[in-house]
Enzyme design. Structure first.
Site, PDB file in Angstrom:
ATOM      1  N   MET A  55      14.673  23.804   2.008  1.00 42.44           N
ATOM      2  CA  MET A  55      13.746  23.174   1.063  1.00 42.44           C
ATOM      3  C   MET A  55      14.474  22.322   0.014  1.00 42.44           C
ATOM      4  O   MET A  55      14.057  21.195  -0.292  1.00 42.44           O
ATOM      5  CB  MET A  55      12.907  24.254   0.370  1.00 42.44           C
ATOM      6  CG  MET A  55      11.802  23.695  -0.490  1.00 42.44           C
ATOM      7  SD  MET A  55      10.861  24.983  -1.321  1.00 42.44           S
ATOM      8  CE  MET A  55       9.913  25.684   0.004  1.00 42.44           C
ATOM      9  N   LYS A  90       0.851  -1.208   0.000  1.00 40.88           N
ATOM     10  CA  LYS A  90       0.000   0.000   0.000  1.00 40.88           C
ATOM     11  C   LYS A  90       0.882   1.253   0.000  1.00 40.88           C
ATOM     12  O   LYS A  90       2.107   1.149   0.112  1.00 40.88           O
ATOM     13  CB  LYS A  90      -0.905  -0.024   1.236  1.00 40.88           C
ATOM     14  CG  LYS A  90      -0.135   0.050   2.534  1.00 40.88           C
ATOM     15  CD  LYS A  90      -1.042  -0.058   3.732  1.00 40.88           C
ATOM     16  CE  LYS A  90      -0.201  -0.184   4.992  1.00 40.88           C
ATOM     17  NZ  LYS A  90      -0.788   0.437   6.149  1.00 40.88           N
ATOM     18  N   TYR A 141      19.683  28.623   7.524  1.00 37.14           N
ATOM     19  CA  TYR A 141      18.628  29.404   8.190  1.00 37.14           C
ATOM     20  C   TYR A 141      18.739  29.289   9.704  1.00 37.14           C
ATOM     21  O   TYR A 141      18.980  28.198  10.239  1.00 37.14           O
ATOM     22  CB  TYR A 141      17.254  28.875   7.772  1.00 37.14           C
ATOM     23  CG  TYR A 141      16.869  29.235   6.359  1.00 37.14           C
ATOM     24  CD1 TYR A 141      16.668  30.554   5.984  1.00 37.14           C
ATOM     25  CD2 TYR A 141      16.687  28.236   5.409  1.00 37.14           C
ATOM     26  CE1 TYR A 141      16.293  30.881   4.687  1.00 37.14           C
ATOM     27  CE2 TYR A 141      16.314  28.546   4.108  1.00 37.14           C
ATOM     28  CZ  TYR A 141      16.120  29.873   3.753  1.00 37.14           C
ATOM     29  OH  TYR A 141      15.757  30.186   2.468  1.00 37.14           O
ATOM     30  N   ARG A 162      -8.838  -0.044  15.793  1.00 43.36           N
ATOM     31  CA  ARG A 162      -9.056   0.759  14.586  1.00 43.36           C
ATOM     32  C   ARG A 162     -10.136   0.050  13.774  1.00 43.36           C
ATOM     33  O   ARG A 162     -11.278   0.458  13.774  1.00 43.36           O
ATOM     34  CB  ARG A 162      -7.768   0.889  13.756  1.00 43.36           C
ATOM     35  CG  ARG A 162      -6.637   1.649  14.465  1.00 43.36           C
ATOM     36  CD  ARG A 162      -5.493   1.949  13.516  1.00 43.36           C
ATOM     37  NE  ARG A 162      -5.092   0.787  12.726  1.00 43.36           N
ATOM     38  CZ  ARG A 162      -4.001   0.740  11.967  1.00 43.36           C
ATOM     39  NH1 ARG A 162      -3.192   1.788  11.893  1.00 43.36           N
ATOM     40  NH2 ARG A 162      -3.692  -0.353  11.274  1.00 43.36           N
TER      41      ARG A 162
HETATM   42  C1  LIG Z   1      -3.425  -4.893   8.365  1.00 45.28           C
HETATM   43  C2  LIG Z   1      -1.964  -4.733   8.114  1.00 45.28           C
HETATM   44  N1  LIG Z   1      -1.194  -5.816   8.000  1.00 45.28           N
HETATM   45  C3  LIG Z   1       0.131  -5.733   7.786  1.00 45.28           C
HETATM   46  C4  LIG Z   1       0.756  -4.507   7.690  1.00 45.28           C
HETATM   47  C5  LIG Z   1       2.241  -4.444   7.480  1.00 45.28           C
HETATM   48  O1  LIG Z   1       2.873  -3.892   8.592  1.00 45.28           O
HETATM   49  P1  LIG Z   1       4.473  -3.720   8.630  1.00 45.28           P
HETATM   50  O2  LIG Z   1       4.800  -2.734   7.573  1.00 45.28           O
HETATM   51  O3  LIG Z   1       4.737  -3.193   9.990  1.00 45.28           O
HETATM   52  O4  LIG Z   1       5.037  -5.062   8.372  1.00 45.28           O
HETATM   53  C6  LIG Z   1      -0.014  -3.351   7.806  1.00 45.28           C
HETATM   54  C7  LIG Z   1       0.645  -2.045   7.733  1.00 45.28           C
HETATM   55  O5  LIG Z   1       0.274  -1.065   8.271  1.00 45.28           O
HETATM   56  C8  LIG Z   1      -1.406  -3.459   8.018  1.00 45.28           C
HETATM   57  O6  LIG Z   1      -2.186  -2.382   8.130  1.00 45.28           O
END
Ligand SMILES: Cc1ncc(COP(=O)(O)O)c(C=O)c1O
Length: 360
Positions: free
Chosen positions: A299, A34, A251, A129
């Site tokens: 920047m 993701k 800066y 969550r």
């Molecule tokens: C439901 C779920 N499983 C697995 C993972 C993977 O986690 P990690 O990157 O800590 O291995 C995530 C990441 O946020 C997640 O939301």
């Protein structure tokens, strides 16, 4: 051309995936890609991780892009369906939504799908969550088992403290209690659990961060687990300044020389994704040799200490994180720690203006 660039190392992705598989040999790997593959590029990491049995993403757009690019493995939608229309898209593209609330169950019950979906049913074991509470889990399971639009059910949870001293004992016990007697496949482990708690491996592991070569456990370097960085952020020295005692750089005059200091100006700043919060002293490699940043990150530039690096100057390679040309690694987690954050955030914040080079 401005010399900053990011390199994505496909060989490191392959190495880290093989390492994950070696740690959890009985499990299938749902590689978490993701957030644009944790900033590395969705299709790039999918290519590097193509032997994973599945990919986990967030949105329909990512999943469809993966299908269109020809990836045929299981594609898990980590937050499931956001609206009823997505049930049809999920069916058309053979996606596997997580189901974590009753609204999503209703979407599935009310849909007219050409093909039933595999789903992951999520139990909330304390993260609070997503996921059904222990009180609602049996009801959710029953309705999904009876739903004509649902084919296979995998039972899942996500740990809040797999990376902390507290560990996974309590949520694991709750998961086991709630799923006792259910023969469906199970999925629990993120990277930290995969590395630290073999008892969580089950049918599918869901590693993310470890595949990119950063640590899932703060304080334990990624290299000590045997992981390799999949992203290098590199630039060059574009100017050199010689400071006398009492002169400052950048800066806010945040660094004032207490001895004659040679300062290298690197073409990389917070608009490239390097954290502005990194203070003087943050480690950085120049020509593969460790030195430190000086003063405030701006920047488009940051400044580094060349005083002890006599051979370094205009055009010298600067490695903000990842692997230098000489093979020395600057751990992204050290930089993250200096900025008060984690490697995840730095990777995800790589700016779109940084050109990306893919290296096999
Ligand atoms: C439901 C779920 N499983 C697995 C993972 C993977 O986690 P990690 O990157 O800590 O291995 C995530 C990441 O946020 C997640 O939301």
């Amino acid at each position: 051309m401005r010399p900053v660039s990011a390199t994505i190392h496909l060989a490191a992705l392959r190495h880290n995936l093989a390492f994950a598989k070696s740690k959890a040999p009985q499990s299938k790997v749902m590689a978490v890609i993701k957030a644009n593959g944790y900033g590395h590029g969705l299709l790039r990491v999918a290519e590097g991780l193509r032997t994973a049995e599945g990919f986990a993403v967030l949105g329909m757009d990512e999943a469809v892009a993966l299908r269109q690019a020809g990836f045929q493995q299981a594609l898990l939608l980590l937050e499931g369906l956001f609206c009823a229309d997505e049930a049809m898209l999920a069916a058309q593209h053979e996606l596997t939504p997580v189901v974590h609330n009753f609204q999503q169950i209703e979407m599935l019950e009310n849909a007219a799908l050409p093909k039933a979906l595999d789903i992951f049913l999520k139990l909330n074991t304390g993260m609070n969550r997503l996921g059904f509470t222990a009180a609602d889990f049996a009801e959710a399971y029953k309705r999904l088992s009876q739903c004509r639009n649902v084919a296979g059910i995998t039972l899942m949870t996500h740990f809040a403290t797999a990376d902390e001293a507290q560990g996974v004992a309590a949520p694991l016990a709750l998961f086991r209690q709630m799923t006792a007697g259910l023969s469906q496949p199970k999925s629990l482990a993120n990277s930290a659990a995969l590395l630290r708690y073999p008892e969580t491996h089950a049918d599918w592991v869901r590693p993310g961060i470890m595949l990119y070569g950063a640590t899932p456990v703060s304080g334990i370097p990624a290299a000590s687990f045997g992981l390799r960085p999949a992203m290098s952020l590199t630039s060059e020295i574009i100017a050199v300044q010689n400071l006398e005692v009492g002169e400052s750089v950048g800066y806010g005059m945040r660094f004032i020389a207490t001895q004659k200091t040679r300062v290298g100006v690197a073409a990389c700043g917070y608009a490239d994704g390097y954290p502005r919060l990194c203070p003087t002293g943050t480690p950085v490699l120049v020509d593969g040799v460790r030195t430190r940043t000086l003063g405030r990150v701006s920047m488009d530039m940051l400044t580094v200490d060349l005083t002890a690096l006599a051979g370094a100057g205009f055009g010298s390679e600067v490695t903000l994180w990842g692997r230098a040309a000489n093979g020395v690694v600057q751990d992204i987690d050290e930089v993250a720690q200096a900025a008060g954050t984690v490697g995840y955030e730095l990777m995800c914040a790589l700016a779109p203006r940084v050109p990306v080079v893919v290296q096999d």
